[in-house]
Design an enzyme around this catalytic site. Structure first.
Site, mmCIF file in Angstrom:
data_model
loop_
_atom_site.group_PDB
_atom_site.id
_atom_site.type_symbol
_atom_site.label_atom_id
_atom_site.label_comp_id
_atom_site.label_asym_id
_atom_site.label_seq_id
_atom_site.Cartn_x
_atom_site.Cartn_y
_atom_site.Cartn_z
ATOM 1 N N LYS A 52 0.841 -1.197 0.000
ATOM 2 C CA LYS A 52 0.000 0.000 0.000
ATOM 3 C C LYS A 52 0.881 1.253 0.000
ATOM 4 C CE LYS A 52 -3.849 -2.441 2.150
ATOM 5 N NZ LYS A 52 -4.632 -2.758 3.347
ATOM 6 N N GLN A 96 -4.943 -1.788 9.507
ATOM 7 C CA GLN A 96 -4.813 -3.096 8.877
ATOM 8 C C GLN A 96 -5.380 -4.185 9.789
ATOM 9 O OE1 GLN A 96 -3.799 -3.527 5.736
ATOM 10 N NE2 GLN A 96 -4.044 -5.739 5.803
ATOM 11 N N ASP A 119 -11.199 2.321 3.642
ATOM 12 C CA ASP A 119 -11.439 0.874 3.543
ATOM 13 C C ASP A 119 -12.918 0.569 3.315
ATOM 14 O OD1 ASP A 119 -9.289 -0.887 3.614
ATOM 15 O OD2 ASP A 119 -9.000 -0.663 5.771
HETATM 16 N N1 GUN Z 1 -7.002 -7.215 5.933
HETATM 17 C C1 GUN Z 1 -7.315 -7.932 4.838
HETATM 18 N N2 GUN Z 1 -7.847 -7.128 3.879
HETATM 19 C C2 GUN Z 1 -7.864 -5.883 4.394
HETATM 20 C C3 GUN Z 1 -8.289 -4.630 3.875
HETATM 21 O O1 GUN Z 1 -8.784 -4.500 2.762
HETATM 22 N N3 GUN Z 1 -8.138 -3.572 4.715
HETATM 23 C C4 GUN Z 1 -7.621 -3.693 5.966
HETATM 24 N N4 GUN Z 1 -7.544 -2.594 6.711
HETATM 25 N N5 GUN Z 1 -7.221 -4.840 6.474
HETATM 26 C C5 GUN Z 1 -7.342 -5.934 5.681
#
Ligand code: GUN
Length: 291
Positions: A52, A96, A119
């Site tokens: 990211k 996350q 998200d």
């Molecule tokens: N863990 C797995 N996929 C995601 C996501 O799209 N966003 C976040 N914040 N955590 C995750």
């Protein structure tokens, strides 16, 4: 059979975002800024967050990574979230997941200002999406919609079967595929661990979206000739022949399913790269303060 190239599509979209950011900067506007909170050292989460941050660089965004050890308290996280909610320089941020067991994920998600929830996990965004209001859509379903759009795959009136009912993928995917929109306007069925007629449902699907996290679950005899198959699975299956020690494995048995499909996504290189790309699109949207 057309292989849906999520990697190439995501690279193209990131270039489009970078061009838009450059134009915004040349007009004297602020550089979009994404912050990410990472708790602990889970291998998968480390990789996702690193990717990211890398994607932010490609798009011309500012990024801030905030790290905590596994023993961080919920209060400390809530305090940081409050700070980010009120930081005018931060357009959007993510926490996350998964988080350590002593932290209530729902408390954390609901503490995020929904206007910065890139998200799309906050109940306000989920609710707004379900009634078709402007919102942040969670990254994986948004990425799949973008692939359907860019590959001109017809969805209107099609039978779409979704395997899996997670809050992050299955449920929002079902909502989006049935919305009055393109892509959308599909007749949607959601199958899960308690479905009794899953195989029969799959055999009738014009579009099959596999998101239950069971490697190689979908076999050729579950596929209608000419179906579109989207594989969301990304299970790390141990593989001693690889440097990483694992092989990223989808929910679809690709070699036997692909010959029957009109379109199919590979793993890796299909939905995965699009997910990060959607997060970038959401961050750009946050920077524009559209809602
Ligand atoms: N863990 C797995 N996929 C995601 C996501 O799209 N966003 C976040 N914040 N955590 C995750």
């Amino acid at each position: 059979m057309t292989l849906i190239d999520g990697k190439a599509t995501s690279e193209q979209i990131k270039q489009e975002i970078a061009a838009e950011v450059a134009a915004r900067i040349s007009r004297g506007e602020k550089r979009p800024h994404l912050a990410a909170i990472l708790v602990g050292h889970d291998g998968g989460s480390e990789t996702y967050v690193a990717n990211k941050v890398k994607a932010c660089e490609v798009c011309g965004f500012k990024s801030t990574l905030i790290r905590y050890e596994d023993d961080v308290t919920e209060d400390v996280l809530l305090q940081k979230i409050d700070e980010l909610n009120n930081d005018e320089d931060v357009d959007g941020f993510i926490v996350q997941l998964p988080l350590p067991r002593h932290i209530n994920e729902q408390h954390i998600i609901e503490a995020i200002d929904y206007r910065k929830d890139v998200d799309g996990f906050h109940p306000v965004n989920v609710g707004r999406m379900s009634i078709g209001l402007p919102c942040f859509v969670s990254a994986t379903p948004a990425g799949i919609l973008e692939l359907l759009r860019r590959y001109d795959i017809p969805t209107s009136g099609k039978k779409c079967v979704i395997l899996g009912r997670s809050n992050i993928v299955g449920k929002p995917m079902a909502t989006l595929m049935m919305q009055k929109h393109t892509p959308g306007d599909a007749t949607v069925t959601v199958c899960h661990s308690h479905s009794t007629n899953l195989v029969e449902e799959c055999r009738q699907a014009d579009i099959l979206i596999a998101a239950m996290g069971q490697p190689n679950f979908v076999k050729a005899d579950m596929i209608k000739e000419g179906a579109v198959v989207i594989d969301v699975g990304t299970t790390r299956v141990p593989d001693a022949t690889r440097k990483s020690g694992f092989k990223l494995t989808g929910d679809v048995k690709f070699e036997e399913v692909a010959p029957k499909c009109s379109f199919i996504t590979p793993v890796p290189g299909g939905v995965g790269p699009m997910t990060i790309c959607s997060l970038m699109l959401n961050t750009l949207k946050a920077a524009k303060h559209l809602f």
